[in-house]
Design an enzyme around this catalytic site. Sequence first.
Site, PDB file in Angstrom:
ATOM      1  N   LYS A  79      -5.411  12.613  19.855  1.00  0.00           N
ATOM      2  CA  LYS A  79      -6.739  12.242  19.373  1.00  0.00           C
ATOM      3  C   LYS A  79      -6.953  12.865  18.000  1.00  0.00           C
ATOM      4  O   LYS A  79      -6.556  14.015  17.753  1.00  0.00           O
ATOM      5  CB  LYS A  79      -7.807  12.731  20.362  1.00  0.00           C
ATOM      6  CG  LYS A  79      -9.236  12.331  19.987  1.00  0.00           C
ATOM      7  CD  LYS A  79     -10.224  12.792  21.056  1.00  0.00           C
ATOM      8  CE  LYS A  79     -11.659  12.393  20.704  1.00  0.00           C
ATOM      9  NZ  LYS A  79     -12.633  12.805  21.736  1.00  0.00           N
ATOM     10  N   SER A 154     -15.704   9.330  23.814  1.00  0.00           N
ATOM     11  CA  SER A 154     -15.298   9.201  22.420  1.00  0.00           C
ATOM     12  C   SER A 154     -13.785   9.061  22.226  1.00  0.00           C
ATOM     13  O   SER A 154     -13.321   8.702  21.153  1.00  0.00           O
ATOM     14  CB  SER A 154     -15.787  10.415  21.627  1.00  0.00           C
ATOM     15  OG  SER A 154     -15.151  11.609  22.082  1.00  0.00           O
ATOM     16  N   SER A 178     -15.910  12.278  27.652  1.00  0.00           N
ATOM     17  CA  SER A 178     -15.141  11.546  26.645  1.00  0.00           C
ATOM     18  C   SER A 178     -13.679  11.321  26.977  1.00  0.00           C
ATOM     19  O   SER A 178     -12.988  10.626  26.246  1.00  0.00           O
ATOM     20  CB  SER A 178     -15.250  12.254  25.288  1.00  0.00           C
ATOM     21  OG  SER A 178     -16.551  12.148  24.768  1.00  0.00           O
TER      22      SER A 178
END
Length: 498
Positions: A79, A154, A178
Amino acid sequence: MSELHTFSVAQLAAGLKNKDFSSTELTQHFLNRIAKHDKATNSFITVTPEQALAQAAAADKLLAEGKGADLTGVPLAHKDIFCTQGVLTTCGSKMLENFVAPYNATIVENCQNSGLVMLGKTSMDEFAMGSDNESSYFGAVHNPWDISRVPGGSSGGSAAAVAAGFAPFATGSDTGGSIRQPASFCGLTGIKPTYGRVSRYGMVAYASSFDQAGSFGKTAEDCAYLLNVLSGHDSKDSTSANKDVPDFVASLSAKRQANASHDKPLQGLRIGIPTEYFADGLNSEVKASVEAALKQYQALGASLVDVNLTKPEITLATYYLLAPAEASSNLSRYDGVRYGYRCESPKNLEDLYTRSRSEGFGAEVQRRILMGTYALSAGYFDAYYVKAQKVRRLISQDFAKAFESCDVIATPTAPTTAYKIGASLSPAEIYMGDVYTIGVNLAGLPSLSHPVGFDGDNLPVGLQLIAKAWDEETLLQTADAYQQVTDFHQQPSPIAKA
């Protein structure tokens, strides 16, 4: 070789050790898939083919010398919230559009030391603030199950990358759901460990008392492999717990062997069912899939017991006072002075601050900064922030009381399946997507989401498991037992089939 992206992490690791294929061949396979299909999903912000192939070549050398670790040569994606030396770390924001970190996050370092190969950095909601991956400065990420829909957020880029067959597993961060909510939307298994289990050093902060790194994979076993690498004490992170880390893969294997001759491998496990999480607002198809999964758990020997938790709407209100307050503080460093976006031709210092922040931050980040600043302001600090901290303690106490009568707690991961990109939901409607996941972050507990079915549009449904602090083993073992007798986790998305 064309099917390598369908292999489990264990199969890939075994294939590398047996020299069925090289890390270079495996890495090139995933890079080819990204180049061919990522236009449909937009899951990567930065792809690093040269670095990946160099790491793969180094891994092949270690494997040839018999010096490889368990995961040496296996590719993954990170990420874009984790600092990577010499590679862009944008956090999905214009503010950090050109930021190249001078050091690695601890978990990135851990992955490199384990011989893992980094394919690139995945997209995310800006500064991890969002539940649909539409707030990324680099454009919305598309769900591999239906590219007209969101992947969740997210960590939507990581989830989409794994679900599309671009990486066997990926890192994510979880501040209020997330990892788990994108895992649910994309038909994956995703785990948020106990707060303090994984170092936060080098992870760009959203809300420091909530943020925790974790892993995405197709299965609980995939997640266990990556969690082994990520976990452990780090002296560079004051919130990192100095606790022994179990071998999650070994404990999973031992549990399977112990239950090999049993048709009820979960005999004696008590699963708590909070009635508050099955009330109004839960989509009927999601509810049906979750209830069917609970019946499967019973068939495996588990017993269901009713427990009571704080009402989700109270945890939601508490979270959206405390997390934005921490964000307001953490994001004050982006002022156009030291690094990050700087506005053109500022007239004075105030103009530099004002325009750099208003031009560099997107609407959702600005919204949360304003909410947080308001909660911390004189006259409202005691009425809102201090009161929310007291409620946070009560939420944690409610979890502790529930665990007196159960071993794990099961809830829906999200109230709906993936919705359409550009659905024009209000901020309040978007925030409701985290209504079942945020309590875990408020209490610092470990939690996992795994797939349990599909709705009428063939979109994945996830079930959330929550355990006591430091008991990730029970989460992984419980989900693994379910995955041994079901195949929802094996269903490929349309893009993974391509």
